[in-house]
Scaffold this active site. Sequence first.
Site, PDB file in Angstrom:
ATOM      1  N   ASP A 361      15.207  -1.847 -18.279  1.00 34.05           N
ATOM      2  CA  ASP A 361      14.624  -2.768 -19.252  1.00 34.05           C
ATOM      3  C   ASP A 361      15.749  -3.368 -20.078  1.00 34.05           C
ATOM      4  O   ASP A 361      16.400  -2.673 -20.860  1.00 34.05           O
ATOM      5  CB  ASP A 361      13.628  -2.024 -20.144  1.00 34.05           C
ATOM      6  CG  ASP A 361      12.984  -2.942 -21.174  1.00 34.05           C
ATOM      7  OD1 ASP A 361      12.773  -4.125 -20.856  1.00 34.05           O
ATOM      8  OD2 ASP A 361      12.694  -2.461 -22.290  1.00 34.05           O
ATOM      9  N   SER A 411      11.999   4.275 -11.043  1.00 40.77           N
ATOM     10  CA  SER A 411      11.722   3.604 -12.309  1.00 40.77           C
ATOM     11  C   SER A 411      11.577   4.650 -13.406  1.00 40.77           C
ATOM     12  O   SER A 411      10.691   5.508 -13.342  1.00 40.77           O
ATOM     13  CB  SER A 411      10.432   2.774 -12.202  1.00 40.77           C
ATOM     14  OG  SER A 411      10.109   2.197 -13.447  1.00 40.77           O
ATOM     15  N   HIS A 464       2.086   1.529   3.110  1.00 36.51           N
ATOM     16  CA  HIS A 464       1.215   2.290   4.010  1.00 36.51           C
ATOM     17  C   HIS A 464       1.202   1.727   5.428  1.00 36.51           C
ATOM     18  O   HIS A 464       0.595   2.331   6.318  1.00 36.51           O
ATOM     19  CB  HIS A 464      -0.214   2.316   3.453  1.00 36.51           C
ATOM     20  CG  HIS A 464      -0.933   3.605   3.726  1.00 36.51           C
ATOM     21  ND1 HIS A 464      -0.432   4.577   4.557  1.00 36.51           N
ATOM     22  CD2 HIS A 464      -2.121   4.081   3.275  1.00 36.51           C
ATOM     23  CE1 HIS A 464      -1.266   5.586   4.615  1.00 36.51           C
ATOM     24  NE2 HIS A 464      -2.319   5.318   3.835  1.00 36.51           N
ATOM     25  N   ASP A 468       2.964   7.159   6.144  1.00 37.85           N
ATOM     26  CA  ASP A 468       1.662   7.807   5.930  1.00 37.85           C
ATOM     27  C   ASP A 468       1.737   8.753   4.734  1.00 37.85           C
ATOM     28  O   ASP A 468       2.815   9.048   4.203  1.00 37.85           O
ATOM     29  CB  ASP A 468       1.209   8.548   7.185  1.00 37.85           C
ATOM     30  CG  ASP A 468       2.250   9.526   7.708  1.00 37.85           C
ATOM     31  OD1 ASP A 468       2.925  10.158   6.868  1.00 37.85           O
ATOM     32  OD2 ASP A 468       2.408   9.649   8.934  1.00 37.85           O
TER      33      ASP A 468
END
Length: 494
Positions: A361, A411, A464, A468
């Site tokens: 940030d 993050s 996806h 998986d």
Amino acid sequence: MAAVTRGSFTVFRRLLSQQYRRRCFRPQCVSSGRSVQTLAFTRDRTLRRFAWRTLHTNTVNHGPIVQFKLSDIGEGIMEVTVKEWYVKEGDKVSQFDSICEVQSDKASVTITSRYDGVIRKLYYEVDATALVGTPLVDIETESSSEVTQEEDVVETPAMAREEHTHQEIKGHKTQATPAVRRLAMENNIKLSEVVGTGKDGRILKEDILNFLSKQTGAIIPPAPMQEIQTPPPAPASMATTAKIPVAVKPVPAMPKPVFTGKDVTEPLKGFHKAMVKTMTAALKIPHFGYCDEVDLSRLVRLRKDLQPVTQAQGVKLSYMPFFIKAASLGLLHFPSLNASLDDACQNITYKASHNIGLAMDTSQGLLVPNVKNVQVLSVLDIALELNRLQTLGAAGQLGTAELTGGTFTLSNIGSIGGTYAKPVILPPEVAIGALGKIQILPRFDASGQVTAAHIMKVSWSADHRIIDGATMCRFSNLWREYLETPERMLLHLK
């Protein structure tokens, strides 16, 4: 020039009048008009010579005016935003002097001059959009220098707001900025011994820091940045009901909001525009989410033991180097998480390098610089590189080299607050993790006793289409084991 000539002619006429009167009162001048004619001819010829010299003096110093164009800075960028001008009309510039700072949707770069001369025109205002190939400024070049229509020089962001100079050392021209030379002088480093990694061998600040770290292990202290904070120690007994006063962390002062009462519309520029493109592309990815919690109690103690060692070397050691290294060790076992899928969804590329990004940030918005080749770095190496990236991020000088090439992202949302998140994958990557804040919570130990544990929540998102749920779960379990028993990482460090 006409005013100068007219004033000079007035002075010259007075001198001629005085000389003419002196000659007229002499006896030999009364009987002959030849002296007057000769004097008139001489005056006319002198005036013509004086006028020619005046014209020559006022025009000889003007050189050709060159349009200084914005060159292609790569990455398919066609337009940039002018963030700051370092010159104004009438300023004199030399080669390698900084002209302006521009920002694309990839990074901020500094434009430097190829010419010696004077700035005659600025084509753009601050925050205006400049197109590649269009003029930035007009430069009146010195007449004695050769002028060729060349495009501008794009310098690395780490050299923004600094003037480029040249330094002669033992017959070799070493290019460095005043700030770099000052840093080298303060640390008794000879620039001739440092290998420059900038354009044309120019020595950057990072080269000095790397050279210094190899020699003494010390670096310049980085700018302060938020990190995951460890909560204060818990009471000795969690079963006690006595109220213990808790130190309240002061809330940072927030700027007072200004209410104008009017709607404001402005165009998206720079990194905000890039975020729109990236997140729009991310919407095409079917996200799979997985959450878990990690007991960092042993890692908290280990970091506390190592901090005096790293501080002695000038390195700020946070938890992120451990998180990043543990992720890299996990990616060795699950390479599909360190991969990318082509646009046609026909081929998957497994990346050899672990370039792990850290969502940061900054005042410019959300940026994701990455640490290159984590698979061959130690925890201390990662901490050193994070210090450098944080310093560049705080100064708004993260460049294309730091912001591109990522293969996996973490993050650190916990530095601001929150426990769980739903991170969005950064294309063309296929996985991302969001780390929550560390909390002291009651947990059962091996003997069944309630104890205080340092708990952190982690939230994963994966593509996806190629990953998986079982793969993401197994990777998360391995990553958690490395952090809960950090001694295990020692067996795999290279």
